[in-house]
Design a protein around this motif. Structure first.
Motif, PDB file in Angstrom:
ATOM      1  N   LEU B  63       0.560  -1.012   0.314  1.00  0.00           N
ATOM      2  CA  LEU B  63      -0.432  -0.175  -0.088  1.00  0.00           C
ATOM      3  C   LEU B  63       0.758   0.783   0.135  1.00  0.00           C
ATOM      4  CD1 LEU B  63      -3.296  -0.821   2.323  1.00  0.00           C
ATOM      5  CD2 LEU B  63      -3.175  -1.223  -0.267  1.00  0.00           C
ATOM      6  N   ASN B  64       2.061   0.925  -0.052  1.00  0.00           N
ATOM      7  CA  ASN B  64       2.933   1.783  -0.425  1.00  0.00           C
ATOM      8  C   ASN B  64       4.605   2.024  -0.423  1.00  0.00           C
ATOM      9  OD1 ASN B  64       4.102   0.714   2.144  1.00  0.00           O
ATOM     10  ND2 ASN B  64       5.002   2.986   3.463  1.00  0.00           N
ATOM     11  N   ARG B  65       3.867   0.941  -1.033  1.00  0.00           N
ATOM     12  CA  ARG B  65       5.630   0.838  -2.117  1.00  0.00           C
ATOM     13  C   ARG B  65       6.658   0.236  -1.251  1.00  0.00           C
ATOM     14  NH1 ARG B  65       4.596   3.405  -7.989  1.00  0.00           N
ATOM     15  NH2 ARG B  65       6.594   2.241  -8.619  1.00  0.00           N
ATOM     16  N   MET B  66       6.254  -0.214  -0.160  1.00  0.00           N
ATOM     17  CA  MET B  66       7.207  -0.112   0.495  1.00  0.00           C
ATOM     18  C   MET B  66       8.131  -2.108   0.149  1.00  0.00           C
ATOM     19  SD  MET B  66       9.069   1.636   2.516  1.00  0.00           S
ATOM     20  CE  MET B  66       9.742   0.385   4.322  1.00  0.00           C
ATOM     21  N   ASN B  67       7.550  -2.011  -1.035  1.00  0.00           N
ATOM     22  CA  ASN B  67       7.815  -3.925  -1.655  1.00  0.00           C
ATOM     23  C   ASN B  67       9.050  -4.099  -2.375  1.00  0.00           C
ATOM     24  OD1 ASN B  67       6.818  -5.985  -0.119  1.00  0.00           O
ATOM     25  ND2 ASN B  67       4.927  -5.658  -0.756  1.00  0.00           N
ATOM     26  N   ASP B  68       9.392  -2.051  -2.884  1.00  0.00           N
ATOM     27  CA  ASP B  68       9.625  -2.158  -4.076  1.00  0.00           C
ATOM     28  C   ASP B  68      10.731  -1.925  -3.454  1.00  0.00           C
ATOM     29  OD1 ASP B  68       6.900  -0.736  -5.007  1.00  0.00           O
ATOM     30  OD2 ASP B  68       8.039   0.939  -5.873  1.00  0.00           O
ATOM     31  N   THR B  69      11.601  -2.060  -2.719  1.00  0.00           N
ATOM     32  CA  THR B  69      13.190  -2.050  -2.058  1.00  0.00           C
ATOM     33  C   THR B  69      13.500  -3.786  -2.196  1.00  0.00           C
ATOM     34  OG1 THR B  69      12.428  -2.390   0.179  1.00  0.00           O
ATOM     35  CG2 THR B  69      12.626   0.294  -0.612  1.00  0.00           C
ATOM     36  N   ILE B  70      12.592  -4.474  -1.863  1.00  0.00           N
ATOM     37  CA  ILE B  70      13.046  -5.855  -2.845  1.00  0.00           C
ATOM     38  C   ILE B  70      13.231  -6.660  -3.879  1.00  0.00           C
ATOM     39  CG2 ILE B  70      12.522  -8.273  -1.719  1.00  0.00           C
ATOM     40  CD1 ILE B  70      10.697  -6.797   0.883  1.00  0.00           C
ATOM     41  N   MET B 102       4.425   4.630   7.691  1.00  0.00           N
ATOM     42  CA  MET B 102       4.088   3.786   8.184  1.00  0.00           C
ATOM     43  C   MET B 102       5.087   3.941   9.286  1.00  0.00           C
ATOM     44  SD  MET B 102       4.957   0.387   6.043  1.00  0.00           S
ATOM     45  CE  MET B 102       4.593  -1.326   6.494  1.00  0.00           C
ATOM     46  N   VAL B 103       4.065   2.102  10.254  1.00  0.00           N
ATOM     47  CA  VAL B 103       4.885   2.291  11.618  1.00  0.00           C
ATOM     48  C   VAL B 103       5.097   0.823  11.549  1.00  0.00           C
ATOM     49  CG1 VAL B 103       3.904   2.539  14.337  1.00  0.00           C
ATOM     50  CG2 VAL B 103       3.933   4.073  12.659  1.00  0.00           C
ATOM     51  N   PHE B 104       6.827   0.660  11.950  1.00  0.00           N
ATOM     52  CA  PHE B 104       7.008  -0.538  12.329  1.00  0.00           C
ATOM     53  C   PHE B 104       6.839  -1.508  13.543  1.00  0.00           C
ATOM     54  CE2 PHE B 104       8.694   1.906   8.702  1.00  0.00           C
ATOM     55  CZ  PHE B 104       8.821   1.208   7.821  1.00  0.00           C
ATOM     56  N   GLN B 105       7.081  -2.822  13.123  1.00  0.00           N
ATOM     57  CA  GLN B 105       6.907  -3.910  13.597  1.00  0.00           C
ATOM     58  C   GLN B 105       8.100  -3.729  14.676  1.00  0.00           C
ATOM     59  OE1 GLN B 105       7.495  -7.850  12.550  1.00  0.00           O
ATOM     60  NE2 GLN B 105       6.890  -8.347  14.919  1.00  0.00           N
ATOM     61  N   LYS B 106       9.022  -3.725  14.791  1.00  0.00           N
ATOM     62  CA  LYS B 106      10.104  -2.906  16.241  1.00  0.00           C
ATOM     63  C   LYS B 106       9.977  -1.740  16.222  1.00  0.00           C
ATOM     64  CE  LYS B 106      14.387  -4.202  17.040  1.00  0.00           C
ATOM     65  NZ  LYS B 106      15.616  -4.635  16.523  1.00  0.00           N
ATOM     66  N   PRO B 107      10.014  -0.907  17.625  1.00  0.00           N
ATOM     67  CA  PRO B 107      10.655   0.465  16.957  1.00  0.00           C
ATOM     68  C   PRO B 107      11.624   0.591  16.843  1.00  0.00           C
ATOM     69  CG  PRO B 107      10.151  -0.408  19.162  1.00  0.00           C
ATOM     70  CD  PRO B 107       9.695  -1.794  18.540  1.00  0.00           C
ATOM     71  N   ASN B 108      11.706   1.712  15.635  1.00  0.00           N
ATOM     72  CA  ASN B 108      12.754   2.559  14.727  1.00  0.00           C
ATOM     73  C   ASN B 108      13.091   2.942  14.746  1.00  0.00           C
ATOM     74  OD1 ASN B 108      11.347   2.375  13.295  1.00  0.00           O
ATOM     75  ND2 ASN B 108      11.764   1.403  11.595  1.00  0.00           N
ATOM     76  N   PRO B 109      13.421   4.321  15.674  1.00  0.00           N
ATOM     77  CA  PRO B 109      13.970   5.136  16.175  1.00  0.00           C
ATOM     78  C   PRO B 109      15.163   5.755  15.432  1.00  0.00           C
ATOM     79  CG  PRO B 109      14.167   4.497  18.171  1.00  0.00           C
ATOM     80  CD  PRO B 109      13.455   3.035  17.792  1.00  0.00           C
ATOM     81  N   PHE B 110      15.350   6.359  15.066  1.00  0.00           N
ATOM     82  CA  PHE B 110      17.064   7.155  14.177  1.00  0.00           C
ATOM     83  C   PHE B 110      17.674   7.262  15.460  1.00  0.00           C
ATOM     84  CE2 PHE B 110      13.991   8.958  10.774  1.00  0.00           C
ATOM     85  CZ  PHE B 110      14.126   7.595  10.107  1.00  0.00           C
ATOM     86  N   PRO B 111      19.279   7.031  15.628  1.00  0.00           N
ATOM     87  CA  PRO B 111      19.722   7.769  16.475  1.00  0.00           C
ATOM     88  C   PRO B 111      20.080   8.036  16.503  1.00  0.00           C
ATOM     89  CG  PRO B 111      20.705   5.939  14.711  1.00  0.00           C
ATOM     90  CD  PRO B 111      19.807   6.052  14.468  1.00  0.00           C
ATOM     91  N   LYS B 112      19.575   9.698  16.713  1.00  0.00           N
ATOM     92  CA  LYS B 112      19.043  10.822  16.625  1.00  0.00           C
ATOM     93  C   LYS B 112      17.982  11.570  17.909  1.00  0.00           C
ATOM     94  CE  LYS B 112      18.952  11.669  11.931  1.00  0.00           C
ATOM     95  NZ  LYS B 112      21.214  12.256  11.406  1.00  0.00           N
TER      96      LYS B 112
END
Lengths: 453, 265
Positions: B63-70, B102-112
């Protein structure tokens, strides 16, 4: 249920009769195997450490001498009748007097000193002092006079290099037994050296010119220094850093993040790994063929050396950069793409900063490897008695013939005079100090970048 | 079945935000999603449920074309966002992802820092003209993520230093900072403890007022609690789609019933 099929029926099983306080045979065997493995491992580490200690003590004991040099202090009368016959103090006239004009003055000065001290010696002429003084002494005095012509006519105190045999005698390298077969110096001279040493005329001092000076000819080891080849190495490292870091990082980012995964990229990947294992001399002959014979770049130039070492360093940098890019968790890429960053933004804003410590470490390790590399330099002429002077300016540093630290060390080790042997070890010490410094910088950078979060 | 779906839509009179027709997804030779037709309504929480490997996450990522990266992933069929085909060659996935967060399964904040985590999206999309505007966007996003009160005094602290639940709410705040229209959540609570889960669920319910939310979840209780619509996926097929209350109380398909009662999965 399935367990029952694999294990014997309960009635066949020997009941666990042993106490927990008694080890059964299997456990004993296992523990013995573990103990043996620990001993193997420990002994491997100990053997390694012993070799390291032996190596370092050998290097230090052999090389420390190069940082000390024997000097003779002499009050030299700069005779106007010899140095400036016209008496006009014209710099052109003064320059016409070669070092041969200065040698007798220095010998006379030392002889006068001997007479003044009243040392009993069978050596009864100024010319006999020749064996004590380095051939470079006259050049030192001449340079001083040319720089400052007003000194002519005065008696000036100079700290002059002693001959390498005298230096060797003070350092214990030249012994009285060996002198019997030596044409350069004899026992009478050594007696005189002992007397002058007592009088404080001859003394050992810190040898700055070993670190800063240029190489010297085969017969004057006392004058040789690593300074010019250090500059050669420095300019090569500039070339290597300026080329291999951007090219290597760009190539790795492309291969790791953008390139499609297909047969072609697989082949490229395998070949990069293979290139890292190619003997460095192969890069040397490639450099000779491409950069010198085909592109007609100057021979023996740090520019060419840097280009060759760049080729050699690139695989190291690419491999370590790709490894550190791979180590960045994919969730960070997802996060960046998820908020609408483009591929390139996600790489440059998030992935690359996280991979930075690894990239920098890889780069510095690659540079350190390049700094110590000798073989490719042999083929492009960066070895041998090349450099006698400092390069002129920045451009000259890149294209003037020069050597590099490891090549200079190799050259010294090759020369016959044992005084050069000592200098080779001394050069190794300097090289190791540089490598250690670079590794420390790598560690510090790593810490600094990692501590940010 | 599809008639049932359509009736539901017309009954509720909600506007369709995303409509998928005849969607097929292949991973290499594997046919991962088969003939999926679904209409996702605006300002509604839609839950995708189903056993592991049934394709619900894969479909969500379409739905947001994240599959394009695969590389090996191939999508066929038609997915429309507000009537526009998102797989049209003219569509830049980057622009699409700004609209579909999009929000992912594991919280993935940037290391900032917390601030930079939120400000990153608005910055790259040029949403703020100056620092004051950016501050405002960050505060609004953090308030929407229901985490403002906890972090307002330490916006410069690293986002990775927060607890798991806070990190996930930070990620939700980061996703809403770019003002998306649709929010995709891929098992957002699977790495969280029950208290943090409750907070996130409460947040999802609030987000419904502004966004169309699609959530993939393994927890049927969660689907029942937060969603108005539920889609049940099984072996790459969309088995049943309808009102959550109906799916959980009176499923039409026997497979749905088996899954909900715990017999398959």
């Amino acid at each position: 249920m399935t367990d029952a099929a694999n294990t014997p029926a309960p009635s066949d099983m020997t009941p666990a009769k042993g106490s927990l306080h008694v080890l059964d045979a299997r456990t004993k065997k296992r523990n013995a195997a573990e103990a043996r493995f620990r001993i193997y491992g420990l002994s491997a580490v100990v053997i390694g450490l012993v070799f390291l200690v032996v190596l370092l003590t050998t290097i230090l004991s052999n090389g420390v001498g190069a940082f000390q040099q024997t000097f003779i202090s002499a009050q030299v009368y700069l005779d106007p009748a010899k140095l400036d016959k016209k008496g006009e103090r014209d710099i052109e006239d003064i320059k016409k007097v070669s070092t041969f004009g200065y040698t007798p003055l220095i010998q006379q000065a030392l002889f006068d000193k001997v007479q003044e001290l009243g040392v009993e010696t069978p050596l009864d002429s100024a010319k006999d002092m020749k064996a004590l003084i380095s051939a470079s002494a006259a050049a030192i005095v001449r340079d001083e006079v040319i720089a400052n012509p007003d000194l002519i006519g005065q008696t000036v105190e100079f700290r002059l290099l002693a001959a390498s045999r005298v230096d060797g005698y003070l350092k214990g390298r030249v012994t009285r037994e060996a002198v019997a077969r030596d044409k350069n110096i004899d026992a009478e001279h050594l007696d005189l050296v002992d007397a002058l040493r007592e009088a404080g005329v001859i003394a050992k001092g810190f040898n700055l010119s070993f670190i800063t000076g240029a190489d010297a000819s085969e017969s004057r080891p006392e004058q040789a220094g690593l300074g010019v080849s250090m500059l050669g190495s420095f300019f090569m490292m500039l070339v290597v850093l300026a080329l291999s870091l951007p090219i290597g990082v760009a190539a790795s980012i492309y291969l790791e993040e953008f390139a499609p995964k297909n047969r072609l990229t697989d082949i490229i990947e395998v070949n990069i790994s293979n290139l890292a294992a190619v003997p460095s001399i192969v890069f040397g002959i490639l450099g000779l063929a491409v950069f010198i014979q085909f592109m007609h770049l100057p021979q023996s130039a740090p520019l060419v050396g840097g280009l060759v070492l760049t080729l050699m360093t690139l695989p190291t940098i690419i491999i370590s950069t790709r490894a550190s890019l791979k180590a960045v968790p994919p969730s960070i890429r997802d996060a960046a793409l998820g908020v609408g960053a483009s591929k390139m933004q996600s790489v440059f804003h998030h992935v690359l900063p996280l991979a930075m410590p690894g990239i920098l470490t890889g780069t510095i390790i690659g540079l350190a490897q390049a700094l110590g590399e000798t073989a490719p330099l042999l083929l492009i002429g960066m070895v041998g008695y090349i450099a006698t002077n400092y390069p002129d300016g920045l451009a000259g540093g890149f294209v003037d013939p020069n050597s590099a630290m490891p090549a200079q060390i190799y050259e010294w080790a090759k020369r016959a005079d044992p005084a050069y042997y000592e200098r080779a070890w001394g050069g190794i010490i300097i090289l190791l100090v540089f490598l250690m410094t670079m590794n420390i910088i790598a560690i510090l950078l790593r810490r600094r970048f990692e501590r940010r979060w | 079945m599809y008639d049932a779906v359509n009736t539901e839509q017309s009954v509720q009179q909600t506007e369709t935000k995303i409509s998928a027709r005849n969607v097929q997804v292949y991973y290499g030779d594997t046919h991962a999603i088969k003939d999926v037709d679904v209409d996702i309504a605006d300002k509604t929480v839609t839950a995708f449920i189903g056993p592991s490997g049934c394709g619900k996450s894969t479909f969500l990522r379409c739905l947001n074309r994240m599959n394009d990266t695969i590389d090996i992933c191939r999508v066929e069929g038609r997915i429309e966002l507000d009537g526009e085909d998102i797989y049209d060659p003219k569509v830049d996935p980057v622009q699409l992802r700004a609209k579909v967060g999009m929000v992912f399964q594991k919280p993935n904040p940037f290391p900032k820092s917390i601030y930079d985590n939120i400000a990153y999206g608005p910055r790259i999309h040029g949403m703020a003209r100056n620092k004051a505007e950016l501050d405002e966007i960050v505060e609004r996003a953090l308030r929407r993520g229901a985490i403002w009160d906890e972090v307002k005094d330490r916006l410069d602290a690293p986002g990775t230093g927060l607890s798991g639940g806070q990190q996930q709410r930070l990620c939700i705040a980061r996703a809403v900072a770019t003002e998306p229209e649709v929010l995709l959540m891929d098992e957002p609570c699977s790495a969280l403890d029950p208290i943090a889960t409750a907070q996130v669920e409460e947040l999802i319910d609030e987000l419904r007022q502004n966004y169309s939310v699609v959530i993939v979840t393994h927890s049927m209780q969660q689907a029942a609690r937060v969603s108005q619509k539920t889609a049940f996926f099984h072996l790459g097929n969309l088995v049943e789609f309808g009102d959550t209350s109906q799916i959980f109380t009176n499923p039409e398909d026997p497979r749905t019933e088996s899954y909900i009662t715990g017999r398959i999965g």
